[in-house]
Structure formats: C-alpha cells, structure tokens
Design an enzyme around this catalytic site. Structure first.
Site, PDB file in Angstrom:
ATOM      1  N   HIS A   1       0.825  -1.212   0.000  1.00 14.90           N
ATOM      2  CA  HIS A   1       0.000   0.000   0.000  1.00 14.90           C
ATOM      3  C   HIS A   1       0.854   1.256   0.000  1.00 14.90           C
ATOM      4  O   HIS A   1       2.039   1.222   0.333  1.00 14.90           O
ATOM      5  CB  HIS A   1      -0.979   0.040   1.184  1.00 14.90           C
ATOM      6  CG  HIS A   1      -0.387   0.020   2.558  1.00 14.90           C
ATOM      7  ND1 HIS A   1      -0.155  -1.147   3.259  1.00 14.90           N
ATOM      8  CD2 HIS A   1       0.026   1.036   3.366  1.00 14.90           C
ATOM      9  CE1 HIS A   1       0.340  -0.843   4.449  1.00 14.90           C
ATOM     10  NE2 HIS A   1       0.474   0.456   4.537  1.00 14.90           N
TER      11      HIS A   1
ATOM     12  N   GLU B   1       7.586   1.006   5.189  1.00 19.25           N
ATOM     13  CA  GLU B   1       6.990  -0.037   6.053  1.00 19.25           C
ATOM     14  C   GLU B   1       7.190  -1.377   5.360  1.00 19.25           C
ATOM     15  O   GLU B   1       7.070  -1.462   4.123  1.00 19.25           O
ATOM     16  CB  GLU B   1       5.492   0.241   6.241  1.00 19.25           C
ATOM     17  CG  GLU B   1       4.763  -0.831   7.066  1.00 19.25           C
ATOM     18  CD  GLU B   1       3.272  -0.562   7.218  1.00 19.25           C
ATOM     19  OE1 GLU B   1       2.742   0.324   6.527  1.00 19.25           O
ATOM     20  OE2 GLU B   1       2.637  -1.239   8.040  1.00 19.25           O
TER      21      GLU B   1
ATOM     22  N   HIS C   1       3.837   7.057   3.787  1.00 21.08           N
ATOM     23  CA  HIS C   1       4.784   5.943   3.663  1.00 21.08           C
ATOM     24  C   HIS C   1       4.365   5.008   2.537  1.00 21.08           C
ATOM     25  O   HIS C   1       3.247   5.070   2.043  1.00 21.08           O
ATOM     26  CB  HIS C   1       4.940   5.160   4.982  1.00 21.08           C
ATOM     27  CG  HIS C   1       3.721   4.441   5.472  1.00 21.08           C
ATOM     28  ND1 HIS C   1       2.808   5.010   6.330  1.00 21.08           N
ATOM     29  CD2 HIS C   1       3.258   3.191   5.200  1.00 21.08           C
ATOM     30  CE1 HIS C   1       1.859   4.123   6.595  1.00 21.08           C
ATOM     31  NE2 HIS C   1       2.106   3.032   5.916  1.00 21.08           N
TER      32      HIS C   1
END
Ligand SMILES: CC[C@H](C(=O)O)C(=O)SCCNC(=O)CCNC(=O)[C@H](O)C(C)(C)COP(=O)(O)OP(=O)(O)OC[C@H]1O[C@@H](n2cnc3c(N)ncnc32)[C@H](O)[C@@H]1OP(=O)(O)O
Ligand SMILES: [Co+2]
Length: 134
Positions: free
Chosen positions: A7, A130, A79
């Site tokens: 994502h 991440e 992020h």
C-alpha cells in the site's frame, strides 16, 4: 527481498472529506474506518486493482500522524509498504546494512493482522518505508 507494493499511505487532516473525495470524485472502492490504537491511527483502505491506498488519521495521544500533519497541514504521502516473506530476516539484513529500524525493532501487528516494521525515512531517500510480512 522486498516483493509487491502492499500500500501507499496518505495522512489526511479530514478523514470524512478524504473518504468522500476518493469514493465520489474518484469512484474508488473505499473500506470502513478501522481504529488501530497500537499505532495511534485510524486507517481506511482503498482497494485498487494492483495495490491499496491507506488513508491515515490521528488516533489518541502521541499519534505519529498528528506530528506529520503539524508539519504538513494539508496532509500528504506518508509511507510506502513493501511485502516481505520473512520480516525478521529482512530486519536483520537491514540492520546489518546500517539502516535504522524504528520503535524497539520488534515487529508489531499491522492493519492486516500481519507483522510490520518501519524504517527511518532518512535512510531511504526521505521516504518512510513499512515492511509487512505476508
Ligand atoms: C495500523 C498500522 C498501519 C499499517 O499499515 O499496518 C500503519 O501504517 S501505521 C502508520 C503510522 N506509524 C508510523 O508512522 C510509525 C513509524 N513512524 C515513526 O516512527 C515516526 O513518525 C518517524 C520517526 C518516521 C518521524 O518521527 P517524528 O514525527 O517525530 O518526526 P521527526 O522530526 O523526528 O522526523 C525526523 C525527520 O524525518 C522526517 N519525517 C517524519 N515523518 C516522515 C515521513 N512520514 N516521511 C518522510 N519523512 C518524514 C521529518 O521531516 C524529519 O526530517 P528533517 O529533515 O529532520 O526535518
Ligand atoms: Co501502512
């Protein structure tokens, strides 16, 4: 080591407005808000054919998103999340390379119920990274 893009996260100052914009103006498939107190965020996932957008809104005291929005009042890209097969092996390899793993270095369970870790943006071209074990 890193695999698919899981994502792209966007911090938003007004979650309702962002949901409406993506649903109505962009015709996107918008999920329901999900509180993640362990991470200090409320998240909303938008399913795209090839990845997801994660809208982030501050939750509780000391939210990392509140700090980000103080610096970026209109919101913005927060992020990217890459998938990995083995988050411990990935973490150890990154630490050996001198990258900073945020928090106490131990994975936490993320919004998909999978272990996640974060890497310092200053070590990755100004982008908070991440990792999510899938
Ligand atoms: C439910 C979990 C969900 C999931 O997908 O499963 C999530 O994704 S939860 C997402 C929210 N959680 C986190 O972001 C955890 C990791 N973040 C942190 O530890 C902090 O936010 C940190 C360390 C990235 C930034 O800390 P802080 O806000 O205190 O800012 P600093 O002034 O210390 O920042 C130092 C330096 O980095 C720049 N910065 C800050 N945030 C970002 C960012 N998102 N992207 C790029 N750069 C960022 C900041 O501007 C400072 O730069 P400088 O040039 O020194 O001003
Ligand atoms: Co995320």
């Amino acid at each position: 080591m890193i695999g698919r893009l899981n994502h792209v996260a966007i911090a938003v100052p007004d979650l309702g407005a962002a949901i409406a914009q993506y649903r109505d103006a962009l015709g996107a498939n918008v999920g329901d808000p999900q509180d993640e107190p362990d991470h200090g965020v409320t998240v909303v996932f938008i399913e795209l054919p090839n990845t997801k957008i994660e809208l982030l809104y501050p939750l509780g005291e000391g939210s990392p998103i509140a700090a980000f929005l103080e610096k970026n009042p209109s919101g913005g890209m927060h992020h990217v999340c890459y998938e990995v097969d083995d988050i411990i092996a990935a973490r150890d390899r990154l630490k050996d390379s001198g990258a900073r793993v945020l928090g106490d270095g131990e994975p936490k369970i993320g919004a998909h119920g999978k272990p996640v870790l974060f890497l310092h943006p200053k070590d990755f071209q100004g982008t908070l990274v991440e990792l999510e074990q899938v």
